[in-house]
Motif scaffolding. Structure first.
Motif, mmCIF file in Angstrom:
data_model
loop_
_atom_site.group_PDB
_atom_site.id
_atom_site.type_symbol
_atom_site.label_atom_id
_atom_site.label_comp_id
_atom_site.label_asym_id
_atom_site.label_seq_id
_atom_site.Cartn_x
_atom_site.Cartn_y
_atom_site.Cartn_z
ATOM 1 N N HIS A 134 -6.574 -2.404 -3.082
ATOM 2 C CA HIS A 134 -6.322 -1.531 -1.943
ATOM 3 C C HIS A 134 -7.622 -1.110 -1.255
ATOM 4 O O HIS A 134 -7.612 -0.725 -0.087
ATOM 5 N N PHE A 141 -7.990 1.903 4.807
ATOM 6 C CA PHE A 141 -7.657 2.821 3.727
ATOM 7 C C PHE A 141 -8.543 4.056 3.712
ATOM 8 O O PHE A 141 -8.064 5.184 3.579
ATOM 9 N N ILE A 154 0.818 -1.216 0.000
ATOM 10 C CA ILE A 154 0.000 0.000 0.000
ATOM 11 C C ILE A 154 0.851 1.266 0.000
ATOM 12 O O ILE A 154 0.364 2.349 -0.337
ATOM 13 N N SER A 187 0.884 3.720 -3.135
ATOM 14 C CA SER A 187 -0.380 4.452 -3.296
ATOM 15 C C SER A 187 -0.488 5.570 -2.273
ATOM 16 O O SER A 187 -0.881 6.699 -2.597
#
Length: 201
Positions: free
Chosen positions: A124, A130, A90, A93
């Protein structure tokens, strides 16, 4: 040895030199990528979006690059596969979103109000934290115009079944525009017109 222990103490496991070397190389690659983040070796390049009728630049797409001190400028296909399936998956990103928001704020302060689109792997969206992370990142930039950050959700044939409106709606509530596209290749892999991470030329 570790693989044999994982399988069973009562089983014989033939030592595979190539497999062991590949595992060690992956560990080294992940360590090196973590260092790249810490040493500020990653860069954002922007590809302008042009209105064909007026010729005006109406937005930009953020593209990640790695300015490797030994190998030169690396495209995403050269390094993103290294972190797939790891604890660092992750991080690219998050890095792109955080730095794009910083650049957008600087542009807006100087009077240049452009929307920025970012490619985001659909997988994701499955990460439980997130949406909260994105909300916190946006809260640090309260002066940005609503929906000026655009997330393009990249779906592979495997991920299409995962992504649903219930995954996208929390992002939309956080003042982010989202859209979907299907890709068979790695994210962030287009060639930019502009290579300056601070301005659109």
């Amino acid at each position: 040895m570790y693989r044999a222990k994982e399988l069973s103490r009562n089983r014989i496991h033939v030592f595979d030199v190539a497999q062991d070397q590949a595992l060690l190389a992956r560990i080294d690659d992940l360590k090196r990528f973590r260092e790249a983040i810490e040493h500020h070796e990653l860069a954002l390049h922007y590809q302008p979006k042009v209105d064909l009728d007026t010729g005006d630049i109406v937005g930009a797409e953020a593209l990640i690059r790695w300015q490797h001190p030994e190998r030169g400028l690396l495209l995403p296909a050269d390094f993103l596969p290294l972190v797939d399936g790891s604890e660092l998956e992750i991080r690219p990103s998050e890095w792109v979103i955080a730095h794009a928001l910083d650049h957008m704020t600087a542009w807006h302060t100087s009077g240049l109000c452009l929307s920025v689109s970012i490619n985001l792997p659909a997988s994701h969206l499955l990460l439980p934290d997130f949406a909260d992370w994105l909300a916190a990142a946006l809260s640090r930039h309260p002066d940005l115009i609503a929906h000026s950050l655009e997330l393009e959700i990249l779906e592979s044939p495997q991920s299409r079944i995962w992504t649903s409106r219930s995954r996208l709606s929390p992002l939309s509530r956080h003042w982010v525009s989202t859209s979907r596209s299907t890709t068979s290749g790695p994210a962030f892999n287009r060639s930019p017109i502009s290579a300056d991470s601070r301005s659109i030329r």
